[in-house]
Write a protein that holds these residues in place. Structure first.
Motif, PDB file in Angstrom:
ATOM      1  N   PHE A  21      15.703   9.680   9.265  1.00  0.00           N
ATOM      2  CA  PHE A  21      14.416  10.204   8.795  1.00  0.00           C
ATOM      3  C   PHE A  21      13.946   9.415   7.586  1.00  0.00           C
ATOM      4  N   ALA A  22      12.660   9.540   7.321  1.00  0.00           N
ATOM      5  CA  ALA A  22      12.066   8.900   6.145  1.00  0.00           C
ATOM      6  C   ALA A  22      11.096   9.879   5.533  1.00  0.00           C
ATOM      7  N   PHE A  23      10.900   9.747   4.263  1.00  0.00           N
ATOM      8  CA  PHE A  23       9.873  10.582   3.616  1.00  0.00           C
ATOM      9  C   PHE A  23       9.262   9.813   2.444  1.00  0.00           C
ATOM     10  N   THR A  28       0.826  -1.208   0.000  1.00  0.00           N
ATOM     11  CA  THR A  28       0.000   0.000   0.000  1.00  0.00           C
ATOM     12  C   THR A  28       0.855   1.250   0.000  1.00  0.00           C
ATOM     13  N   HIS A  29       2.141   1.064   0.260  1.00  0.00           N
ATOM     14  CA  HIS A  29       3.067   2.217   0.215  1.00  0.00           C
ATOM     15  C   HIS A  29       4.500   1.709   0.027  1.00  0.00           C
ATOM     16  N   THR A  30       5.355   2.598  -0.441  1.00  0.00           N
ATOM     17  CA  THR A  30       6.753   2.200  -0.654  1.00  0.00           C
ATOM     18  C   THR A  30       7.537   2.167   0.658  1.00  0.00           C
ATOM     19  N   SER A  31       6.881   2.530   1.768  1.00  0.00           N
ATOM     20  CA  SER A  31       7.582   2.452   3.046  1.00  0.00           C
ATOM     21  C   SER A  31       8.041   1.021   3.343  1.00  0.00           C
ATOM     22  N   ALA A  32       7.362   0.043   2.733  1.00  0.00           N
ATOM     23  CA  ALA A  32       7.766  -1.354   2.912  1.00  0.00           C
ATOM     24  C   ALA A  32       9.220  -1.562   2.475  1.00  0.00           C
ATOM     25  N   HIS A  72       1.820   5.919  -7.667  1.00  0.00           N
ATOM     26  CA  HIS A  72       3.273   5.794  -7.497  1.00  0.00           C
ATOM     27  C   HIS A  72       3.772   6.623  -6.322  1.00  0.00           C
ATOM     28  N   GLN A  73       4.700   6.038  -5.618  1.00  0.00           N
ATOM     29  CA  GLN A  73       5.316   6.778  -4.531  1.00  0.00           C
ATOM     30  C   GLN A  73       6.824   6.727  -4.658  1.00  0.00           C
ATOM     31  N   ALA A  74       7.443   7.734  -4.084  1.00  0.00           N
ATOM     32  CA  ALA A  74       8.896   7.702  -3.930  1.00  0.00           C
ATOM     33  C   ALA A  74       9.154   7.708  -2.431  1.00  0.00           C
ATOM     34  N   GLU A  75      10.169   7.013  -2.027  1.00  0.00           N
ATOM     35  CA  GLU A  75      10.447   6.892  -0.596  1.00  0.00           C
ATOM     36  C   GLU A  75      11.939   7.050  -0.366  1.00  0.00           C
ATOM     37  N   GLY A  76      12.262   7.865   0.620  1.00  0.00           N
ATOM     38  CA  GLY A  76      13.672   8.007   0.976  1.00  0.00           C
ATOM     39  C   GLY A  76      13.858   7.629   2.429  1.00  0.00           C
ATOM     40  N   GLY A 102       4.757  13.058   2.939  1.00  0.00           N
ATOM     41  CA  GLY A 102       4.773  12.777   4.362  1.00  0.00           C
ATOM     42  C   GLY A 102       6.201  12.462   4.761  1.00  0.00           C
ATOM     43  N   ALA A 103       6.531  12.777   6.010  1.00  0.00           N
ATOM     44  CA  ALA A 103       7.910  12.543   6.432  1.00  0.00           C
ATOM     45  C   ALA A 103       7.980  12.474   7.951  1.00  0.00           C
ATOM     46  N   GLY A 104       9.152  12.196   8.462  1.00  0.00           N
ATOM     47  CA  GLY A 104       9.333  12.200   9.902  1.00  0.00           C
ATOM     48  C   GLY A 104      10.612  11.504  10.309  1.00  0.00           C
ATOM     49  N   MET A 105      10.833  11.509  11.629  1.00  0.00           N
ATOM     50  CA  MET A 105      11.999  10.805  12.150  1.00  0.00           C
ATOM     51  C   MET A 105      11.583   9.354  12.415  1.00  0.00           C
TER      52      MET A 105
HETATM   53  N1  DAH Z   1       3.765   5.789   3.539  1.00  0.00           N
HETATM   54  C1  DAH Z   1       3.027   7.023   3.693  1.00  0.00           C
HETATM   55  C2  DAH Z   1       1.766   6.948   2.859  1.00  0.00           C
HETATM   56  O1  DAH Z   1       1.639   6.093   2.024  1.00  0.00           O
HETATM   57  C3  DAH Z   1       3.838   8.201   3.271  1.00  0.00           C
HETATM   58  C4  DAH Z   1       4.946   8.473   4.213  1.00  0.00           C
HETATM   59  C5  DAH Z   1       4.707   9.284   5.324  1.00  0.00           C
HETATM   60  C6  DAH Z   1       6.183   7.923   4.049  1.00  0.00           C
HETATM   61  C7  DAH Z   1       5.720   9.534   6.235  1.00  0.00           C
HETATM   62  C8  DAH Z   1       7.216   8.182   4.927  1.00  0.00           C
HETATM   63  C9  DAH Z   1       6.965   9.016   6.028  1.00  0.00           C
HETATM   64  O2  DAH Z   1       8.435   7.686   4.801  1.00  0.00           O
HETATM   65  O3  DAH Z   1       7.968   9.276   6.906  1.00  0.00           O
HETATM   66  O4  DAH Z   1       0.896   7.765   3.034  1.00  0.00           O
END
Ligand code: DAH
Length: 337
Positions: free
Chosen positions: A304-306, A167-171, A207-211, A282-285
């Protein structure tokens, strides 16, 4: 029998031959078994002996002449045919060519490459992750509480065997952290899936980008600097960023980041709903629980991640108001952007 008149007829016939078929008909007529000359030879025995010899010679000469004629006319016809063929197949190299339909890079792919380019410049390694995920990587390790609403059937497309479409690239953060040792600095762009009703703003896939940046002493200051570079690199210089507190289970503190409206420059317009701001990431520590889930010591490492909505960024950049256009491969649309 009058060899001379036969000869005359024959020579005249040769003059009128236009095709190889006609020539063959002539050959049969004169040289064939039932042909004129053969008939002549047959009749030889009826002649008195003193004429036989002379007649025989005449006929032989005639046969030879006919054979030679046939050969030379055949040669002429073949040559004509060759010439005609060359003429038929001649290519006019001065004619304008047929225009080739060149393919071009899809704007989503272009955006992906642009973002990867920015990430690489900032020292991120580009990685990929699977689109078919499991609960651990998509939710559990990212600190989603067991009954968190985003696990709900409404949002997630589940697959048989306990798998799901991410559901998100955070995986990908989790996969990278499992595979690497700190410092970890990865960036990924890819497709994600949600169980949405399809509208101009929402699609089943996007599509998402994730750092992700994990190291000793990584701070929010680094995060701000990195995001500013991404926005500048993608939209151009001069846009302000705004950080608002928000909640995501895998970060603490979490925030949403807005960019000054790229259409009105912050004055307020229809696109930004007269707020002057566009919400794009979206982002955060990174939450200590996430680090613990993959065996990192949160006392030692921070980061951090975003996550960015790539389709949304592309739509803003190109002024597109229907996300479905990014997915349906419509040539007319694609050529217009
Ligand atoms: N995964 C979140 C989403 O799909 C987006 C996101 C938010 C990614 C905060 C992050 C983060 O890495 O720190 O809505």
């Amino acid at each position: 029998m009058d060899v001379r008149s036969i000869r005359e007829e024959l020579l005249k016939s040769f003059e009128n031959v236009r095709t190889l078929e006609e020539l063959e008909a002539l050959r049969v007529r004169f040289l064939g078994k039932k042909g004129v000359i053969q008939q002549g030879f047959k009749k030889l025995k009826e002649l008195p002996p003193e004429e036989k010899k002379a007649m025989g010679k005449l006929l032989n000469d005639l046969r030879k002449e006919v054979e030679e004629r046939l050969a030379s006319v055949r040669e002429r016809l073949l040559e004509e045919e060759r010439k005609q063929q060359v003429e038929r197949e001649r290519i006019d190299v001065t004619m304008p060519g047929t225009e080739l339909a060149w393919g071009s890079t899809h704007i989503l792919r272009k955006a992906k490459e642009e973002l990867q380019y920015i990430a690489r410049k900032l020292g991120f390694t580009i990685v990929d992750g699977p689109e078919v995920e499991d609960d651990f990587h998509n939710f559990e390790a990212l600190n989603f509480p067991p009954y968190h609403p985003s696990r709900d059937m409404q949002d997630t497309l589940f697959l048989p065997g306990g798998l799901l479409l991410r559901t998100h690239t955070s995986a990908v953060q989790i996969r990278a952290l499992q595979r690497k040792k700190p410092p970890v600095r990865i960036f990924t762009v890819g497709r994600v899936y949600r169980r949405e009703e399809v509208t101009a703003r929402k699609f089943l896939a996007f599509h998402q980008a994730e750092g992700l940046w994990i190291d000793k002493k990584v701070s929010i200051g680094h995060l701000k600097g990195v995001l500013a570079e991404f926005i500048k690199g993608f939209f151009g210089p001069g846009y302000k960023l705004r950080f608002r507190p928000s909640y995501f289970p895998f970060v603490e503190p979490g925030m949403e980041v807005d960019v000054e409206c790229v259409f009105c420059g912050g004055k307020g317009c229809k696109v930004c709903q007269y707020s002057g701001w566009l919400e794009i990431l979206g982002a955060g520590m990174v939450h200590p629980n996430v680090l613990r889930a993959v065996g990192y010591d949160p006392e030692e490492y921070t980061g951090f991640a975003f996550g960015m909505g790539v389709d949304r960024m592309v739509m803003l950049k190109y002024g597109i108001n229907d996300i479905r256009l990014l997915f349906d491969g419509n040539q007319k649309f694609l050529r217009s952007v």
